[in-house]
Design an enzyme around this catalytic site. Structure first.
Site, PDB file in Angstrom:
ATOM      1  N   GLY A  18       0.827  -1.207   0.000  1.00  0.00           N
ATOM      2  CA  GLY A  18       0.000   0.000   0.000  1.00  0.00           C
ATOM      3  C   GLY A  18       0.858   1.251   0.000  1.00  0.00           C
ATOM      4  O   GLY A  18       0.604   2.197   0.738  1.00  0.00           O
ATOM      5  N   ARG A  21      -0.250   5.609  -1.682  1.00  0.00           N
ATOM      6  CA  ARG A  21      -0.918   6.807  -1.137  1.00  0.00           C
ATOM      7  C   ARG A  21      -0.631   6.914   0.367  1.00  0.00           C
ATOM      8  O   ARG A  21      -0.111   5.990   0.983  1.00  0.00           O
ATOM      9  CB  ARG A  21      -2.435   6.694  -1.315  1.00  0.00           C
ATOM     10  CG  ARG A  21      -2.880   6.662  -2.752  1.00  0.00           C
ATOM     11  CD  ARG A  21      -4.392   6.712  -2.865  1.00  0.00           C
ATOM     12  NE  ARG A  21      -5.050   5.458  -2.529  1.00  0.00           N
ATOM     13  CZ  ARG A  21      -5.882   5.292  -1.496  1.00  0.00           C
ATOM     14  NH1 ARG A  21      -6.171   6.301  -0.706  1.00  0.00           N
ATOM     15  NH2 ARG A  21      -6.437   4.121  -1.257  1.00  0.00           N
ATOM     16  N   VAL A  70      -2.935  -7.508  -1.866  1.00  0.00           N
ATOM     17  CA  VAL A  70      -2.266  -8.295  -0.818  1.00  0.00           C
ATOM     18  C   VAL A  70      -3.242  -9.111   0.038  1.00  0.00           C
ATOM     19  O   VAL A  70      -2.815  -9.854   0.919  1.00  0.00           O
ATOM     20  CB  VAL A  70      -1.343  -7.419   0.070  1.00  0.00           C
ATOM     21  CG1 VAL A  70      -0.123  -6.954  -0.704  1.00  0.00           C
ATOM     22  CG2 VAL A  70      -2.084  -6.243   0.695  1.00  0.00           C
ATOM     23  N   SER A 148      -3.079   0.266  14.633  1.00  0.00           N
ATOM     24  CA  SER A 148      -3.870   1.489  14.860  1.00  0.00           C
ATOM     25  C   SER A 148      -4.151   1.646  16.345  1.00  0.00           C
ATOM     26  O   SER A 148      -4.202   0.665  17.095  1.00  0.00           O
ATOM     27  CB  SER A 148      -5.206   1.381  14.126  1.00  0.00           C
ATOM     28  OG  SER A 148      -6.098   2.373  14.577  1.00  0.00           O
ATOM     29  N   TYR A 161     -12.679  -3.119  11.911  1.00  0.00           N
ATOM     30  CA  TYR A 161     -11.335  -2.532  11.768  1.00  0.00           C
ATOM     31  C   TYR A 161     -10.526  -2.749  13.049  1.00  0.00           C
ATOM     32  O   TYR A 161      -9.384  -3.210  13.007  1.00  0.00           O
ATOM     33  CB  TYR A 161     -11.490  -1.036  11.467  1.00  0.00           C
ATOM     34  CG  TYR A 161     -10.200  -0.281  11.289  1.00  0.00           C
ATOM     35  CD1 TYR A 161      -9.536  -0.274  10.064  1.00  0.00           C
ATOM     36  CD2 TYR A 161      -9.655   0.467  12.330  1.00  0.00           C
ATOM     37  CE1 TYR A 161      -8.351   0.450   9.896  1.00  0.00           C
ATOM     38  CE2 TYR A 161      -8.485   1.189  12.170  1.00  0.00           C
ATOM     39  CZ  TYR A 161      -7.827   1.177  10.944  1.00  0.00           C
ATOM     40  OH  TYR A 161      -6.659   1.898  10.782  1.00  0.00           O
ATOM     41  N   LYS A 165      -6.877  -4.816  13.716  1.00  0.00           N
ATOM     42  CA  LYS A 165      -5.666  -4.168  14.223  1.00  0.00           C
ATOM     43  C   LYS A 165      -5.235  -4.793  15.556  1.00  0.00           C
ATOM     44  O   LYS A 165      -4.040  -4.928  15.836  1.00  0.00           O
ATOM     45  CB  LYS A 165      -5.886  -2.662  14.356  1.00  0.00           C
ATOM     46  CG  LYS A 165      -6.172  -1.969  13.017  1.00  0.00           C
ATOM     47  CD  LYS A 165      -5.027  -2.157  12.021  1.00  0.00           C
ATOM     48  CE  LYS A 165      -5.209  -1.337  10.760  1.00  0.00           C
ATOM     49  NZ  LYS A 165      -4.117  -1.479   9.800  1.00  0.00           N
ATOM     50  N   ILE A 194      -4.130  10.260  11.435  1.00  0.00           N
ATOM     51  CA  ILE A 194      -3.153  10.776  10.483  1.00  0.00           C
ATOM     52  C   ILE A 194      -3.909  11.355   9.282  1.00  0.00           C
ATOM     53  O   ILE A 194      -4.894  10.759   8.817  1.00  0.00           O
ATOM     54  CB  ILE A 194      -2.199   9.635  10.008  1.00  0.00           C
ATOM     55  CG1 ILE A 194      -1.570   8.899  11.209  1.00  0.00           C
ATOM     56  CG2 ILE A 194      -1.126  10.170   9.064  1.00  0.00           C
ATOM     57  CD1 ILE A 194      -0.639   9.708  12.082  1.00  0.00           C
TER      58      ILE A 194
HETATM   59  P1  NAP Z   1      -5.004   5.409   2.613  1.00  0.00           P
HETATM   60  O1  NAP Z   1      -4.522   6.781   2.349  1.00  0.00           O
HETATM   61  O2  NAP Z   1      -6.441   5.074   2.377  1.00  0.00           O
HETATM   62  O3  NAP Z   1      -4.074   4.386   1.781  1.00  0.00           O
HETATM   63  C1  NAP Z   1      -4.318   3.013   1.852  1.00  0.00           C
HETATM   64  C2  NAP Z   1      -3.267   2.284   1.066  1.00  0.00           C
HETATM   65  O4  NAP Z   1      -3.518   0.879   1.193  1.00  0.00           O
HETATM   66  C3  NAP Z   1      -3.285   2.619  -0.412  1.00  0.00           C
HETATM   67  O5  NAP Z   1      -1.974   2.743  -0.889  1.00  0.00           O
HETATM   68  C4  NAP Z   1      -3.964   1.398  -1.045  1.00  0.00           C
HETATM   69  O6  NAP Z   1      -3.481   1.107  -2.339  1.00  0.00           O
HETATM   70  C5  NAP Z   1      -3.519   0.298  -0.111  1.00  0.00           C
HETATM   71  N1  NAP Z   1      -4.375  -0.877  -0.168  1.00  0.00           N
HETATM   72  C6  NAP Z   1      -5.648  -1.029   0.271  1.00  0.00           C
HETATM   73  N2  NAP Z   1      -6.091  -2.259   0.014  1.00  0.00           N
HETATM   74  C7  NAP Z   1      -5.074  -2.923  -0.614  1.00  0.00           C
HETATM   75  C8  NAP Z   1      -4.913  -4.221  -1.128  1.00  0.00           C
HETATM   76  N3  NAP Z   1      -5.903  -5.142  -1.075  1.00  0.00           N
HETATM   77  N4  NAP Z   1      -3.728  -4.572  -1.703  1.00  0.00           N
HETATM   78  C9  NAP Z   1      -2.707  -3.658  -1.786  1.00  0.00           C
HETATM   79  N5  NAP Z   1      -2.813  -2.400  -1.300  1.00  0.00           N
HETATM   80  C10 NAP Z   1      -3.983  -2.035  -0.736  1.00  0.00           C
HETATM   81  O7  NAP Z   1      -4.744   4.998   4.119  1.00  0.00           O
HETATM   82  P2  NAP Z   1      -3.576   5.394   5.158  1.00  0.00           P
HETATM   83  O8  NAP Z   1      -4.159   6.323   6.136  1.00  0.00           O
HETATM   84  O9  NAP Z   1      -2.345   5.745   4.446  1.00  0.00           O
HETATM   85  O10 NAP Z   1      -3.427   3.979   5.885  1.00  0.00           O
HETATM   86  C11 NAP Z   1      -2.244   3.196   5.830  1.00  0.00           C
HETATM   87  C12 NAP Z   1      -2.251   2.247   7.024  1.00  0.00           C
HETATM   88  O11 NAP Z   1      -2.254   3.015   8.232  1.00  0.00           O
HETATM   89  C13 NAP Z   1      -3.494   1.358   7.089  1.00  0.00           C
HETATM   90  O12 NAP Z   1      -3.136   0.072   7.522  1.00  0.00           O
HETATM   91  C14 NAP Z   1      -4.358   2.043   8.143  1.00  0.00           C
HETATM   92  O13 NAP Z   1      -5.227   1.153   8.768  1.00  0.00           O
HETATM   93  C15 NAP Z   1      -3.294   2.567   9.078  1.00  0.00           C
HETATM   94  N6  NAP Z   1      -3.751   3.669   9.945  1.00  0.00           N
HETATM   95  C16 NAP Z   1      -4.163   4.854   9.413  1.00  0.00           C
HETATM   96  C17 NAP Z   1      -4.588   5.865  10.276  1.00  0.00           C
HETATM   97  C18 NAP Z   1      -5.062   7.191   9.769  1.00  0.00           C
HETATM   98  O14 NAP Z   1      -5.582   7.982  10.584  1.00  0.00           O
HETATM   99  N7  NAP Z   1      -4.896   7.533   8.508  1.00  0.00           N
HETATM  100  C19 NAP Z   1      -4.591   5.650  11.660  1.00  0.00           C
HETATM  101  C20 NAP Z   1      -4.168   4.418  12.142  1.00  0.00           C
HETATM  102  C21 NAP Z   1      -3.739   3.434  11.274  1.00  0.00           C
HETATM  103  P3  NAP Z   1      -4.310   1.405  -3.715  1.00  0.00           P
HETATM  104  O15 NAP Z   1      -4.884   2.788  -3.584  1.00  0.00           O
HETATM  105  O16 NAP Z   1      -3.239   1.304  -4.771  1.00  0.00           O
HETATM  106  O17 NAP Z   1      -5.348   0.338  -3.859  1.00  0.00           O
END
Ligand code: NAP
Length: 251
Positions: A18, A21, A70, A148, A161, A165, A194
């Protein structure tokens, strides 16, 4: 033969799932900045993945992009094979790919539940299991799972979710015990909130309210997580930990 090839790669090699983005793309930039040779995995965001690749190639970095869902074992196998064919070894795996969904628990369908488990949890199982043979053979490696805050505290209307986690945290601790003797470290980072597309459904007021609950008085940035990873990949004595990076939102 493999040892010879390995000698020819001086830099460390990392896979970021991932990486197209949000948090993942910042992790890719940080690792490339440290001269890691990076495989950026993406699923749907091909244009974004290509843009990051061009940006980093322009800075003289080594980066490959690879499309794989994945949540599917077969596609994960292809990702690992691609990485080993290109770079011969894997030093670091960042299990970052994930999805979120806000729903009342009573409204979660079987489909919602299974998609969440497959994407957020099974992906970690598959990627970790598939990189381990090469890491165990080399008796070194570093795996970081992006968990998370909700995996620790539980998030209302995010039961599925939070479940994934929390399970990642359990996997991290149990597997760290198993992998320690092979000199492979595995840790989780538990971000708070984030600023990424994952939170695009939150209103300005929602974000303001959350900010008021955070001692450091700001929403986190993807760079905040990348900085923690920058330290963790270089460390040698931290394993089995769930590291909170949340501005003090939860202590
Ligand atoms: P995001 O901006 O929505 O990006 C999600 C990423 O995951 C994208 O690059 C997407 O790729 C990829 N992805 C989703 N499903 C996939 C799959 N089946 N196979 C391969 N790639 C996949 O989210 P983010 O905030 O950066 O989140 C990244 C991680 O941090 C996640 O695990 C999330 O749970 C964790 N997190 C985020 C926050 C927050 O507040 N943002 C807080 C705690 C934890 P494509 O677009 O190419 O499909």
């Amino acid at each position: 033969m493999e040892e010879k090839r390995e000698e020819s790669i001086i830099n460390k090699v990392a896979i970021v799932t991932g990486g197209s983005r949000g948090i993942g793309s910042e992790i890719v930039r940080m690792l490339a900045g440290k001269n890691y040779e990076v495989v950026l995995n993406y699923n749907k965001s091909e244009a974004a993945a290509k843009k990051i690749q061009q940006e980093l190639l322009g800075k003289g970095k080594k980066i490959e992009i690879f499309k794989a869902d994945v949540s599917k074992r077969k596609e994960v196998k292809n990702l690992i094979k691609f990485t080993l064919d290109k770079f011969y070894k894997i030093d670091v795996l960042i299990n970052n790919a994930g999805i979120a969904q806000e729903k009342l628990f009573t409204e979660i369908s079987d489909n919602d539940w299974n998609k969440m488990i497959e994407t957020n949890l099974n992906s970690v199982f598959y990627c970790t299991q598939e990189v381990l043979p090469t890491m165990i053979k080399r008796q070194k490696g570093c795996i970081i799972n992006i968990s998370s805050i909700w995996g620790i505290t539980g998030g209302s209307c995010e039961v599925a979710y939070s479940t994934t986690k929390s399970a990642i945290n359990g996997l991290t601790k149990a597997l760290a015990k198993e992998l320690g003797p092979s000199h492979i470290r595995i840790n989780s980072i538990a971000p708070g909130i984030i600023d990424t597309e994952m939170n695009k459904n939150l209103t300005k007021q929602d974000l303001e309210d959350i900010k008021n609950e955070i001692p450091l008085e700001r929403i986190g940035k993807p760079e905040d997580i990348a900085k923690c990873i920058s330290w963790l990949v270089e460390d040698s004595y931290t394993t089995g930990q769930i590291i909170s990076v949340n501005g003090g939102w939860y202590m």
